[in-house]
Structures are given as C-alpha cells and as structure tokens.
Design a protein around this motif. Structure first.
Motif, PDB file in Angstrom:
ATOM      1  N   CYS A 150     -28.570  16.983 -53.312  1.00 50.99           N
ATOM      2  CA  CYS A 150     -28.534  15.611 -52.799  1.00 50.99           C
ATOM      3  C   CYS A 150     -28.815  14.724 -54.007  1.00 50.99           C
ATOM      4  O   CYS A 150     -29.650  15.077 -54.853  1.00 50.99           O
ATOM      5  CB  CYS A 150     -29.602  15.412 -51.732  1.00 50.99           C
ATOM      6  SG  CYS A 150     -29.334  16.505 -50.344  1.00 50.99           S
ATOM      7  N   CYS A 162     -32.534  13.834 -55.175  1.00 53.92           N
ATOM      8  CA  CYS A 162     -33.600  14.834 -55.082  1.00 53.92           C
ATOM      9  C   CYS A 162     -33.795  15.694 -56.333  1.00 53.92           C
ATOM     10  O   CYS A 162     -32.826  16.164 -56.937  1.00 53.92           O
ATOM     11  CB  CYS A 162     -33.288  15.728 -53.886  1.00 53.92           C
ATOM     12  SG  CYS A 162     -34.585  16.908 -53.538  1.00 53.92           S
ATOM     13  N   PRO A 174     -34.346  16.525 -41.135  1.00 55.10           N
ATOM     14  CA  PRO A 174     -34.182  15.226 -41.797  1.00 55.10           C
ATOM     15  C   PRO A 174     -32.767  14.678 -41.644  1.00 55.10           C
ATOM     16  O   PRO A 174     -31.796  15.425 -41.738  1.00 55.10           O
ATOM     17  CB  PRO A 174     -34.483  15.538 -43.263  1.00 55.10           C
ATOM     18  CG  PRO A 174     -35.342  16.753 -43.216  1.00 55.10           C
ATOM     19  CD  PRO A 174     -34.808  17.563 -42.066  1.00 55.10           C
ATOM     20  N   GLN A 203     -32.239  11.313 -43.151  1.00 54.58           N
ATOM     21  CA  GLN A 203     -32.293  10.478 -44.366  1.00 54.58           C
ATOM     22  C   GLN A 203     -31.728   9.072 -44.198  1.00 54.58           C
ATOM     23  O   GLN A 203     -32.357   8.117 -44.620  1.00 54.58           O
ATOM     24  CB  GLN A 203     -31.589  11.145 -45.573  1.00 54.58           C
ATOM     25  CG  GLN A 203     -31.918  12.615 -45.812  1.00 54.58           C
ATOM     26  CD  GLN A 203     -33.356  12.895 -46.195  1.00 54.58           C
ATOM     27  OE1 GLN A 203     -34.185  11.994 -46.273  1.00 54.58           O
ATOM     28  NE2 GLN A 203     -33.702  14.162 -46.402  1.00 54.58           N
ATOM     29  N   ARG A 244     -25.044  14.244 -48.648  1.00 58.97           N
ATOM     30  CA  ARG A 244     -25.654  15.026 -47.562  1.00 58.97           C
ATOM     31  C   ARG A 244     -24.623  15.900 -46.843  1.00 58.97           C
ATOM     32  O   ARG A 244     -24.989  16.800 -46.092  1.00 58.97           O
ATOM     33  CB  ARG A 244     -26.352  14.099 -46.556  1.00 58.97           C
ATOM     34  CG  ARG A 244     -27.564  13.415 -47.101  1.00 58.97           C
ATOM     35  CD  ARG A 244     -28.693  14.394 -47.382  1.00 58.97           C
ATOM     36  NE  ARG A 244     -29.298  14.932 -46.181  1.00 58.97           N
ATOM     37  CZ  ARG A 244     -30.299  15.813 -46.172  1.00 58.97           C
ATOM     38  NH1 ARG A 244     -30.794  16.253 -47.316  1.00 58.97           N
ATOM     39  NH2 ARG A 244     -30.803  16.262 -45.059  1.00 58.97           N
ATOM     40  N   ASP A 287     -37.010  13.194 -41.627  1.00 62.16           N
ATOM     41  CA  ASP A 287     -37.335  12.448 -42.850  1.00 62.16           C
ATOM     42  C   ASP A 287     -36.283  11.357 -43.010  1.00 62.16           C
ATOM     43  O   ASP A 287     -35.090  11.601 -42.768  1.00 62.16           O
ATOM     44  CB  ASP A 287     -37.229  13.328 -44.104  1.00 62.16           C
ATOM     45  CG  ASP A 287     -38.304  14.389 -44.204  1.00 62.16           C
ATOM     46  OD1 ASP A 287     -39.319  14.283 -43.486  1.00 62.16           O
ATOM     47  OD2 ASP A 287     -38.120  15.319 -45.009  1.00 62.16           O
ATOM     48  N   ILE A 294     -35.085   8.083 -45.773  1.00 65.52           N
ATOM     49  CA  ILE A 294     -35.270   7.345 -47.028  1.00 65.52           C
ATOM     50  C   ILE A 294     -34.711   5.933 -46.820  1.00 65.52           C
ATOM     51  O   ILE A 294     -33.588   5.787 -46.337  1.00 65.52           O
ATOM     52  CB  ILE A 294     -34.516   8.024 -48.194  1.00 65.52           C
ATOM     53  CG1 ILE A 294     -35.112   9.416 -48.464  1.00 65.52           C
ATOM     54  CG2 ILE A 294     -34.572   7.172 -49.457  1.00 65.52           C
ATOM     55  CD1 ILE A 294     -34.406  10.197 -49.569  1.00 65.52           C
ATOM     56  N   SER A 346     -41.196   8.778 -43.438  1.00 70.75           N
ATOM     57  CA  SER A 346     -40.229   7.864 -44.052  1.00 70.75           C
ATOM     58  C   SER A 346     -40.734   7.435 -45.420  1.00 70.75           C
ATOM     59  O   SER A 346     -41.945   7.289 -45.629  1.00 70.75           O
ATOM     60  CB  SER A 346     -40.009   6.662 -43.146  1.00 70.75           C
ATOM     61  OG  SER A 346     -41.248   6.172 -42.682  1.00 70.75           O
ATOM     62  N   TYR A 349     -36.991   4.861 -51.322  1.00 73.07           N
ATOM     63  CA  TYR A 349     -36.268   5.633 -52.343  1.00 73.07           C
ATOM     64  C   TYR A 349     -36.989   5.482 -53.684  1.00 73.07           C
ATOM     65  O   TYR A 349     -37.366   4.382 -54.078  1.00 73.07           O
ATOM     66  CB  TYR A 349     -34.813   5.136 -52.461  1.00 73.07           C
ATOM     67  CG  TYR A 349     -34.152   5.686 -53.699  1.00 73.07           C
ATOM     68  CD1 TYR A 349     -33.787   7.022 -53.771  1.00 73.07           C
ATOM     69  CD2 TYR A 349     -33.958   4.880 -54.825  1.00 73.07           C
ATOM     70  CE1 TYR A 349     -33.231   7.554 -54.928  1.00 73.07           C
ATOM     71  CE2 TYR A 349     -33.395   5.405 -55.985  1.00 73.07           C
ATOM     72  CZ  TYR A 349     -33.046   6.748 -56.021  1.00 73.07           C
ATOM     73  OH  TYR A 349     -32.505   7.262 -57.180  1.00 73.07           O
TER      74      TYR A 349
END
Ligand code: SAM
Ligand code: SF4
Length: 465
Positions: free
Chosen positions: A174, A177, A278, A280, A292, A318, A320, A348, A351
C-alpha cells in the motif's frame, strides 16, 4: 596475549513496547529468549541492567516517541552509573529496522540495534556487546527462521488470553505503508509449529488465542501433509484443542477474505464473532491511489457476506484521513461508508508521510489542520457507532471469558464475544473461565452486568490424561 577483562552480564531486563500487538508478542518472545542467559523481567526501568525499547515506525509520531524515550533512558543510565551500575540499551522493532545505523549516530546511549527478524540473536548480541565493547547493529533479514531459533514457550506469567504470531511481513505495498520495508516479505509459520505453541499455551491455562499477522488472512503455511494450509484450515485445527475455547485473528486484508474463512464464522463456535477489517478510505479514487486493490462497494459486499454467515458479527476497522489528494468530497465518502457499516470498534489515523513510501513523495499533501479536522469528525462518528453497538448489548446475556480482577473490590473483568470489556461482581475463582452475564449497562469504555441468575460456581471437572 593479554585478554581484556569481560564485564559480568547484566541480569535485570526491562522492555518497553510501542505499537501493535505483534510487537507485544515479540516483546514476550525477547524476554523468553533472554531467560536462558539469566535475565529476569522488571517493571522498573531504573532497576534494569538491560533496557529494550521495542519500537513502531508506522507513523512519524510513533517513531519520534522512541527518541524522547531514549532521552529518559539516558538519564536513568547516568543515575545508575553514578551508583556504579552499568545499563545496556537496545532498540528493537521497526524503527531499528528502518533507521539502523542512524540510531547509533543520533543516540549515543544505544548499545544495540536489532531488527524484528533478528530478535532471536539478542542474547548473542548482548554477550558480544559486553565482551567487545562495540556498539552493534543487526538489521539483516537472515535466512534462518527466527521462530525456530526462539526457545519454546513453556514459562511466563499466567495468562487467560494470548497472542500468537502466525504470519509476518507483507507483499501488498500500500503506498502509505512502511511494513513491507520494515517487516520484509510475507512469511507464514508452519502449522505444526503453531499447533505445538498453542498446545503449550493451553497447558499453561490459556483459553483464548488471537492469531496475529500484518496480513493474517494471507496465511499459507506449509503443512506436514505437504499441502499449503489457509488461515481457515489452521483455525479449524486449533479449534480441536479442547482447552482452547475462543479463537480470534487480526489484522485481515479485504482482498484475502476467502470463502472458507467467511464460512468459518458460521460453522465454528470457537471462532468469535469479531472481525477487524481495515477499509482505510471510502473513496475509490483514494483507494486506488493507496494501492488497496478493492473498491468501497467491494468492501461493503464482502461485509454483507460475512454478516450473512454470522449475523451478530462485530466489525472493526482502520481508517486513514488526509491521504495525499483527499478532497472534502472523498472524505465525505469515508464518513458515509462508516455510517452505513456501523462499526463496533475502529482505529483512525491522520495520514503520516513515511520516508521511502510512494505516497510520501506525492505533491498534493493535505495540510495538517485539515487532517486534524477530518480526524475529529470521523472519530466523533466512530465513537457514536461504538456506543450504539455497546448499548445494543444491554439486556442481552453474553458469555464472558474472565481475565482478571475488575476495577472495584469484589469485581472481576473479562471480554464478551465481541471483545467488549465487561465488569461484574463475582468470585476470582472464575478468572480463566467463561460464565454468562446479563448485561445491564454500557459505560464509556466497558459494560457492566450481573451473573446469570441462579449462577452457582462449581469447580470444573478435570479432563482425564
Ligand atoms: N495490513 C493491514 C491492512 O492492510 O489493513 C494494516 C496493518 S498497519 C500495520 C495498521 C494500520 O496503520 C493501517 O491499517 C493503517 O490504517 C495505519 N497506517 C499505516 N500506515 C500509515 C501511515 N503512513 N499513516 C497513517 N496511518 C497509517
Ligand atoms: Fe501495510 Fe497492510 Fe498495506 Fe501491507 S496490506 S502494505 S501491512 S497497510
């Protein structure tokens, strides 16, 4: 040749863990790996001959915490030195992996830097540091399997619920990450080794196992039968261990939810109705930029399938906010998705640009003030959704696995199948056992209730053998 005198090895060990549950698991394993060298755990950093900071690199704030903690460790080290005692300091985990030599340069207090794939080498590194006086950095991804090199888990404090890492690393990349860089390529432990570890934990009184992995549902361990086992296969096998009453797993990627795993939520009573999945972001444009490889619609369709298998499923996620290029309209789609799904729990984050990741060099970085505002908005919504889920359990009878004493005298505390904390008046003898509780109220962070009426505690009948 005159040998330089070797320092006596330090004996008290303090580990401070940052970040995720996988780090908590690694910390336990480090303590076990150092036990044969004579180290005992202490909660008191100022009493420790060896201090390990097990670090997290996922967001900038997490990484920076390590350097402020090292400042405190330096003061303790100086105070101990004044009393004639040496302190060795090791930085482990993902900051160690990502920054390596840089830590040595930036923090003179650090003696050893050891990456997450090398923690089985800690005892050797401590001995080497003590005998040579050299500061050491070990951040290779060695071919040797660290799990096989770690001692068997046979000792330690009594636990009711335990984590077991079954999968590490990630190949998904991703764009936000650092995990693929700090934890390396995806790797699954063999099922036989995992089953043996869980059996040992069960013999020590553990009743609930949470299988861990950065992408735990990508699990594909080589079975003794020559075939590759999926996570569903592994869970089925672990469910056969009589003393293990509850199974959970985290963190899953939507792309790796196979039909077998979905069906297991309906078929396997020991698998708890809780799934951390998640998403995102709710905007397909942002999801694509994040790499993703799923859309918002696909995510919701997947959830519907898991809910069809287990209608009372509690969902966690989760999110972002403020990924580069995220507009107000994109963010609205995140809010809308969260509203529709009604999460029981959620994490949450703003970023955070991580060096070396593709998203960090995108031009359209979102201003900090906007990220802050969006985070507050999404968290308000998620909190409301969590409370709504908790309120819905009031009036229900839930099976609670008791893990320890409660906040107030006479209380014991445990977890519902949905991972909610539950406090109830009851005998400490129930710790380590499941009992039914009538839920009466939902507080800000936990539920309270009473033992099912007519409940009377009896010692469980021991299985033969
Ligand atoms: N493998 C899991 C998945 O794909 O959903 C996530 C594991 S990651 C260790 C845990 C969470 O940290 C992610 O789900 C994401 O929400 C958050 N995270 C990761 N990188 C981040 C970054 N650069 N900034 C903010 N949050 C981040
Ligand atoms: Fe990171 Fe999870 Fe994406 Fe892997 S799948 S890169 S661990 S967020």
């Amino acid at each position: 040749m005159v040998q330089s005198p070797t320092k006596p090895l330090p004996k008290k060990l303090h580990i401070k863990t940052f970040g995720c549950q996988m780090n908590a698991y690694d910390s336990e394993r480090m303590a076990e790996a150092l036990q044969p060298a004579g180290f005992e755990l202490t909660d008191d950093q100022s009493d420790a001959d060896l201090v390990i900071l097990n670090t997290c690199h996922i967001r900038e704030k997490a990484a920076e915490k390590v350097y402020s903690e090292l400042g405190r460790v330096r003061l303790t080290k100086e105070a101990r030195k004044a009393r004639g005692r040496d302190t060795m300091v090791a930085v482990a985990g993902c900051v160690a992996q990502a920054e390596g030599e840089e830590i040595i340069a930036r923090a003179p207090v650090v003696d050893i830097v050891v990456g997450p794939q090398s923690l089985h080498r800690l005892a050797d590194l401590v001995a080497e540091r003590a005998s040579t006086g050299k500061r050491l950095v070990e951040t290779e991804f060695p071919a040797q399997d660290k799990f096989a090199a770690l001692p068997l888990r046979a000792t330690g404090k009594r636990q009711v619920s335990a984590f077991v890492t079954v999968q590490e690393g990630c190949d998904k990349f991703c764009t936000f990450c650092v995990v693929p860089y700090t934890r390396g390529a995806e790797y699954s432990r063999g099922p036989a080794e995992i089953v043996a570890e869980v059996e040992r934990l069960a013999a020590r009184g553990v009743r609930e196992i949470t299988l861990l992995g950065q992408n735990v549902n990508a699990y594909h361990g080589d079975g003794p039968d020559g075939g590759a086992w999926t996570l569903a296969g592994l869970l089925r096998r672990l469910a056969e261990i009589p003393a293990i009453e509850r199974l959970r797993f985290t963190t899953s990627h939507p792309r790796d939810m196979d039909e077998d795993l979905i069906a297991l939520f309906g078929d396997e009573k020991k698998l708890m109705p809780y799934l951390h999945l998640p998403f995102q972001a709710g905007s397909d444009r942002i999801l694509a930029a994040m790499n993703r490889k799923h859309t918002a619609e696909e995510y919701e369709a997947l959830i519907e399938r898991v809910r069809a298998a287990r209608p009372d499923l509690a969902l966690s996620t989760d999110i972002i906010v403020g990924f580069p290029g995220e507009t107000d309209a994109d963010f609205e789609e995140t809010l809308a998705l969260a509203r529709r799904v009604r999460f029981a729990q959620a994490f949450s984050f703003k970023y955070s640009a991580r060096p070396g990741t593709p998203a960090a060099s995108l031009e359209a970085q979102v201003p900090e003030a906007v990220k802050k505002e969006r985070l507050a908005m999404v968290q308000a919504l998620l909190e409301e959704s969590r409370h709504a889920f908790d309120r819905d359990t009031v009036g229900r009878r839930l099976a609670v696995l008791f893990e320890g004493k409660g906040r107030k005298p006479g209380q014991i505390a445990g977890r519902s199948p949905y991972l909610q904390a539950v406090h109830v008046e009851g005998p400490e003898l129930l710790i380590g056992h499941i009992a039914e509780v009538d839920i009466q109220a939902a507080g800000p962070n936990s539920l309270t209730g009473v033992m099912k009426s007519g409940f009377e505690w009896r010692e469980p009948v021991q299985a033969a053998g």
